[in-house]
Design a protein around this motif. Structure first.
Motif, PDB file in Angstrom:
ATOM      1  N   GLU A   1      -5.704 -26.066  -1.411  1.00  0.00           N
ATOM      2  CA  GLU A   1      -4.325 -25.866  -1.898  1.00  0.00           C
ATOM      3  C   GLU A   1      -3.891 -24.419  -1.700  1.00  0.00           C
ATOM      4  N   TYR A   2      -4.785 -23.482  -1.979  1.00  0.00           N
ATOM      5  CA  TYR A   2      -4.431 -22.069  -1.811  1.00  0.00           C
ATOM      6  C   TYR A   2      -4.276 -21.715  -0.331  1.00  0.00           C
ATOM      7  N   LEU A   3      -5.159 -22.230   0.487  1.00  0.00           N
ATOM      8  CA  LEU A   3      -5.105 -21.914   1.917  1.00  0.00           C
ATOM      9  C   LEU A   3      -3.863 -22.497   2.575  1.00  0.00           C
ATOM     10  N   ASP A   4      -3.355 -23.619   2.035  1.00  0.00           N
ATOM     11  CA  ASP A   4      -2.168 -24.269   2.602  1.00  0.00           C
ATOM     12  C   ASP A   4      -0.879 -23.846   1.907  1.00  0.00           C
ATOM     13  N   LYS A   5      -0.892 -22.712   1.228  1.00  0.00           N
ATOM     14  CA  LYS A   5       0.272 -22.296   0.422  1.00  0.00           C
ATOM     15  C   LYS A   5       1.493 -21.973   1.277  1.00  0.00           C
ATOM     16  N   GLY A   6       1.303 -21.675   2.540  1.00  0.00           N
ATOM     17  CA  GLY A   6       2.423 -21.343   3.414  1.00  0.00           C
ATOM     18  C   GLY A   6       2.004 -20.334   4.462  1.00  0.00           C
ATOM     19  N   GLU A   7       2.893 -20.066   5.414  1.00  0.00           N
ATOM     20  CA  GLU A   7       2.553 -19.132   6.471  1.00  0.00           C
ATOM     21  C   GLU A   7       2.482 -17.713   5.918  1.00  0.00           C
ATOM     22  N   VAL A   8       1.544 -16.941   6.447  1.00  0.00           N
ATOM     23  CA  VAL A   8       1.340 -15.562   6.009  1.00  0.00           C
ATOM     24  C   VAL A   8       1.989 -14.634   7.021  1.00  0.00           C
ATOM     25  N   LEU A   9       3.015 -13.930   6.584  1.00  0.00           N
ATOM     26  CA  LEU A   9       3.761 -13.024   7.452  1.00  0.00           C
ATOM     27  C   LEU A   9       3.178 -11.621   7.366  1.00  0.00           C
ATOM     28  N   VAL A  10       2.987 -11.001   8.519  1.00  0.00           N
ATOM     29  CA  VAL A  10       2.406  -9.660   8.559  1.00  0.00           C
ATOM     30  C   VAL A  10       3.279  -8.672   7.800  1.00  0.00           C
ATOM     31  N   GLY A  11       4.584  -8.773   7.955  1.00  0.00           N
ATOM     32  CA  GLY A  11       5.493  -7.822   7.316  1.00  0.00           C
ATOM     33  C   GLY A  11       5.537  -7.910   5.806  1.00  0.00           C
ATOM     34  N   ARG A  12       5.019  -8.985   5.224  1.00  0.00           N
ATOM     35  CA  ARG A  12       5.073  -9.163   3.773  1.00  0.00           C
ATOM     36  C   ARG A  12       3.704  -9.247   3.127  1.00  0.00           C
ATOM     37  N   SER A  13       2.634  -9.116   3.912  1.00  0.00           N
ATOM     38  CA  SER A  13       1.292  -9.274   3.355  1.00  0.00           C
ATOM     39  C   SER A  13       0.343  -8.273   3.991  1.00  0.00           C
ATOM     40  N   LEU A  14      -0.073  -7.301   3.202  1.00  0.00           N
ATOM     41  CA  LEU A  14      -1.049  -6.302   3.650  1.00  0.00           C
ATOM     42  C   LEU A  14      -0.626  -5.664   4.976  1.00  0.00           C
ATOM     43  N   LEU A  15       0.566  -5.094   4.960  1.00  0.00           N
ATOM     44  CA  LEU A  15       1.162  -4.552   6.182  1.00  0.00           C
ATOM     45  C   LEU A  15       0.276  -3.492   6.825  1.00  0.00           C
ATOM     46  N   ASP A  16      -0.418  -2.670   5.984  1.00  0.00           N
ATOM     47  CA  ASP A  16      -1.212  -1.583   6.528  1.00  0.00           C
ATOM     48  C   ASP A  16      -2.343  -2.083   7.417  1.00  0.00           C
ATOM     49  N   ALA A  17      -2.787  -3.323   7.161  1.00  0.00           N
ATOM     50  CA  ALA A  17      -3.883  -3.863   7.965  1.00  0.00           C
ATOM     51  C   ALA A  17      -3.474  -3.983   9.433  1.00  0.00           C
ATOM     52  N   LYS A  18      -2.197  -4.264   9.676  1.00  0.00           N
ATOM     53  CA  LYS A  18      -1.717  -4.357  11.055  1.00  0.00           C
ATOM     54  C   LYS A  18      -1.761  -2.992  11.740  1.00  0.00           C
ATOM     55  N   GLU A  19      -1.654  -1.935  10.949  1.00  0.00           N
ATOM     56  CA  GLU A  19      -1.702  -0.585  11.505  1.00  0.00           C
ATOM     57  C   GLU A  19      -3.130  -0.066  11.618  1.00  0.00           C
ATOM     58  N   GLY A  20      -4.095  -0.914  11.321  1.00  0.00           N
ATOM     59  CA  GLY A  20      -5.494  -0.505  11.430  1.00  0.00           C
ATOM     60  C   GLY A  20      -6.023   0.185  10.201  1.00  0.00           C
ATOM     61  N   GLN A  21      -5.346   0.033   9.054  1.00  0.00           N
ATOM     62  CA  GLN A  21      -5.778   0.669   7.815  1.00  0.00           C
ATOM     63  C   GLN A  21      -6.311  -0.381   6.844  1.00  0.00           C
ATOM     64  N   THR A  22      -7.378  -0.017   6.131  1.00  0.00           N
ATOM     65  CA  THR A  22      -7.918  -0.901   5.099  1.00  0.00           C
ATOM     66  C   THR A  22      -6.989  -0.909   3.891  1.00  0.00           C
ATOM     67  N   VAL A  23      -6.718  -2.085   3.349  1.00  0.00           N
ATOM     68  CA  VAL A  23      -5.796  -2.239   2.222  1.00  0.00           C
ATOM     69  C   VAL A  23      -6.566  -2.768   1.014  1.00  0.00           C
ATOM     70  N   ALA A  24      -6.513  -2.030  -0.096  1.00  0.00           N
ATOM     71  CA  ALA A  24      -7.169  -2.448  -1.337  1.00  0.00           C
ATOM     72  C   ALA A  24      -6.111  -2.755  -2.387  1.00  0.00           C
ATOM     73  N   ILE A  25      -6.188  -3.924  -2.980  1.00  0.00           N
ATOM     74  CA  ILE A  25      -5.253  -4.323  -4.031  1.00  0.00           C
ATOM     75  C   ILE A  25      -6.040  -4.537  -5.304  1.00  0.00           C
ATOM     76  N   PHE A  26      -5.742  -3.729  -6.316  1.00  0.00           N
ATOM     77  CA  PHE A  26      -6.470  -3.825  -7.588  1.00  0.00           C
ATOM     78  C   PHE A  26      -6.051  -5.055  -8.372  1.00  0.00           C
ATOM     79  N   ASP A  27      -4.744  -5.303  -8.448  1.00  0.00           N
ATOM     80  CA  ASP A  27      -4.238  -6.451  -9.214  1.00  0.00           C
ATOM     81  C   ASP A  27      -3.239  -7.202  -8.350  1.00  0.00           C
ATOM     82  N   VAL A  28      -3.603  -8.391  -7.918  1.00  0.00           N
ATOM     83  CA  VAL A  28      -2.743  -9.160  -7.014  1.00  0.00           C
ATOM     84  C   VAL A  28      -1.456  -9.606  -7.702  1.00  0.00           C
ATOM     85  N   ALA A  29      -1.460  -9.634  -9.041  1.00  0.00           N
ATOM     86  CA  ALA A  29      -0.283 -10.121  -9.767  1.00  0.00           C
ATOM     87  C   ALA A  29       0.846  -9.109  -9.779  1.00  0.00           C
TER      88      ALA A  29
END
Length: 632
Positions: A294-322
């Motif tokens: 269910e979580y994996l099928d939640k919808g398409e993951v857009l680069v511009g709205r999800s961990l954008l820095d990863a596309k630039e080659g940077q590691t992204v750490a999120i302490f609280d996803v909420a």
């Protein structure tokens, strides 16, 4: 062994408690203190007796013996308690050693104070033993209350001196050892207390300073040891992960191994791998472990709205996803019980091809060391993914080539067969008589078309073998002996024309193999045909089977022209023919042995060729017993 990555998330912690060497030392020091007390008791009772009977001192022996008995009893209690603490888990024992050490020291000081009172108070020669205990206390107790202990000791001795001076406590005078009125002499009392206190504080300062330096160095060594242990564990983790994910080139299997091994080795809730699509705007799921469908099928993951820095080659750490604005699906993540997330880019050369994501089930602050470690993991993953993608591309190209080969061959076979049929009609005179010259030319054309059809059939066989046939064609149980016999019967007439003898040593119906229909016949037809083609008249061919520990062996030997040593490494290459085969004038396509090798390998077998020029060739085919059924 797992790396200890912090204490906020249970998935990153190898143990809830890290056992330190200093705790063992404290427990051993307290054991030593108990042993020292046994030695003191062994000296106290003889000393009391000697003081009264040998030196004729006026000692309250009964009271002193009672004090010695009290020390004996509480030391037995300490001994038992020490053994109980030693049986506890390291974490629980650590919290009790310090408290137990303080109890021993202060109970000893109380007993020593009573002993001093009964041996002369401020005049007692036993007073010096407080100094020994001050050193012992500095060795076994924490230094944070270092100067509280001599203050308590001074207060206890001073209280005895004051109470005896005020005649509240009866003074015991050691006649023959000390003057009778010193305990009433303020100068003597104050002087003794001054030197006693100064000695206590100086000894405490010196011993505490030394112990602080030793403990600081011990802590430094422990820290280095922990860092080395953690580094070793991380190297082991990387090795285990790399070993697992490089065990296959299939992209689906690689993704499954990457996510499963990363999640299990690092003991986190889940792991996923997403690769950029062709447009670089979306992250497509390629593998996941520990996350619900269910979580994996939640919808398409857009680069511009999800961990954008990863596309630039940077590691992204999120302490609280909420609460982090970089999360595209925060509500779905919390419903999945994901609290923190780490996104590490997957790189191919200098370009980002995707992201490796780590999901934790508790809030976790990713440290720089953890980010570097996961970046190292991502580097291994990137190599595995790159290799798998390259392999997948090769497989796709090879399949496309095989499909093209099949299509072209199918398209060619019909018109060539029609041409051959027309030429045959001409040769047989159905369209009128032919001159000798015409018959010769049409005969050559007919032979060429026959050779061409043979090549087309070989191409069809080769192309169909390269394509994945699993699950497409029905499987049947085939008797290997019957199949070989059928192939031999097919070539008996031609062998008779060339006066070639074919010997067989086969056990009828004993060995069966589950095959996709026609594979074994195609295999043996190519091998027997080659043997017959390149064996001169009057030669012989031998076909036999034998059993090995792991394989059923089928051997086909001929007395043909052989294969030159320089050509042997190339005989399984498509369209390759040995030099002597080309010079012999015999027609061939160079596709028979590649077809044979492909069939053998599809049934987990192996093929070996041993040949001597002008002596003959021996071809050995081995099929593993897991593919062959033996009966009788």
């Amino acid at each position: 062994m797992m790396p200890n990555m912090g204490n906020k998330d249970q998935g990153f912690t190898a143990n809830n408690y890290s056992h330190l060497p200093g705790e063992d030392e404290l427990g051993e020091s307290l054991r030593w203190l108990i042993r020292l007390r046994w030695i003191a008791l062994a000296c106290i009772f003889p000393a009391i007796w000697a003081g009264g009977f040998l030196f004729r001192l006026t000692l309250p022996q009964r009271d002193l013996y009672l004090v010695g008995l009290g020390i004996l009893l509480y030391n037995i209690s300490f001994f038992i308690h020490h053994n109980r603490i030693s049986q506890l888990p390291p974490g629980d024992a650590a919290r009790r050693w310090t408290r137990f050490a303080g109890q021993q020291i202060y109970v000893d000081w109380f007993g020593l104070t009573v002993f001093i009172h009964l041996t002369g108070g401020i005049e007692s020669p036993v007073l010096i033993y407080f100094l020994f205990h001050a050193v012992i206390a500095s060795l076994v107790l924490p230094s944070r209350a270092a100067y509280l202990r001599p203050t308590i000791a001074f207060f206890m001795v001073g209280s005895i001196a004051l109470l005896e001076y005020l005649l509240i406590l009866k003074h015991v005078n050691l006649r023959g050892f000390a003057g009778e009125e010193n305990f009433r002499n303020p100068t003597y009392i104050l002087g003794t207390l001054f030197f006693f206190a100064s000695a206590l504080y100086v000894i405490t300062y010196l011993s505490t300073s030394i112990m602080m330096k030793l403990r600081k160095r011990t802590r430094s060594l422990i820290t280095v040891q922990e860092e080395l242990r953690e580094s070793a564990q991380r190297i082991e983790t990387l090795y285990a992960l790399t070993k697992n994910i490089t065990s296959t080139l299939d992209l689906g299997e690689v993704m499954e191994l990457i996510t499963k091994n990363t999640a299990q080795l690092m003991r986190v809730k889940g792991c996923s791998v997403r690769l950029l699509d062709k447009d670089g705007e979306r992250l497509e799921l390629r593998g996941a472990y520990g996350l619900s469908r269910e979580y994996l099928d939640k919808g398409e993951v857009l680069v511009g709205r999800s961990l954008l820095d990863a596309k630039e080659g940077q590691t992204v750490a999120i302490f609280d996803v909420a609460t982090d604005p970089r999360m595209q699906y925060p509500a779905e993540a919390r419903e999945e019980k994901i609290f923190s997330m780490l996104g590490v880019p997957l790189m191919m050369k200098d370009a980002v091809i995707g992201v490796l994501r780590i999901h934790t089930n508790r809030l976790h602050e990713f440290t720089p060391a953890e980010k570097r470690f996961f970046s190292a993991i991502a580097g291994c993953v990137s190599i595995a993914v790159t290799n798998a993608l390259a392999y997948q591309r090769v497989v796709e190209l090879d399949e496309a080539r095989s499909k093209l080969m099949l299509t072209v061959s199918h398209e060619l076979r019909a018109p060539v067969s029609a041409i051959q049929g027309m030429l045959k009609l001409l040769l047989e005179g159905y369209l009128g008589e032919l001159s000798e010259k015409q018959r010769e030319i049409i005969g050559r054309a007919h032979a060429r078309t026959e050779s061409f059809i043979t090549m087309i059939n070989d191409l069809l066989d080769l192309g169909s073998n390269y394509l994945d046939r699993t699950g497409k064609d029905p499987e049947t149980d085939t008797s290997l002996a019957e199949c070989l016999r059928k192939v031999v019967d097919l070539f008996m007439a031609k062998a008779g024309e060339k006066k070639i003898l074919i010997f067989t040593n086969l056990t009828e119906g004993r060995y069966t193999i589950k095959e996709q229909e026609g594979d074994m016949e195609k295999l043996f037809t190519n091998l027997v045909s080659n043997a017959l083609k390149y064996t001169p008249p009057g030669g012989k061919i031998t076909i036999s089977t034998s059993e090995g520990e792991e394989y059923l062996r089928i051997v086909i030997t001929d007395t043909g022209i052989g294969i030159p040593a320089d050509d042997l490494p190339h005989i399984f290459e498509e369209f390759y023919r040995a030099l002597n085969a080309r010079k012999s004038g015999r027609e061939g396509t160079g596709l028979g042995l590649p077809v044979v090798k492909n069939i053998v390998e599809r049934y987990a077998g192996r093929i070996d060729v041993d040949s001597r020029l002008d002596e003959g060739t021996k071809i050995t085919v081995d099929f593993p017993w897991r593919k062959v059924t033996k009966s009788g």
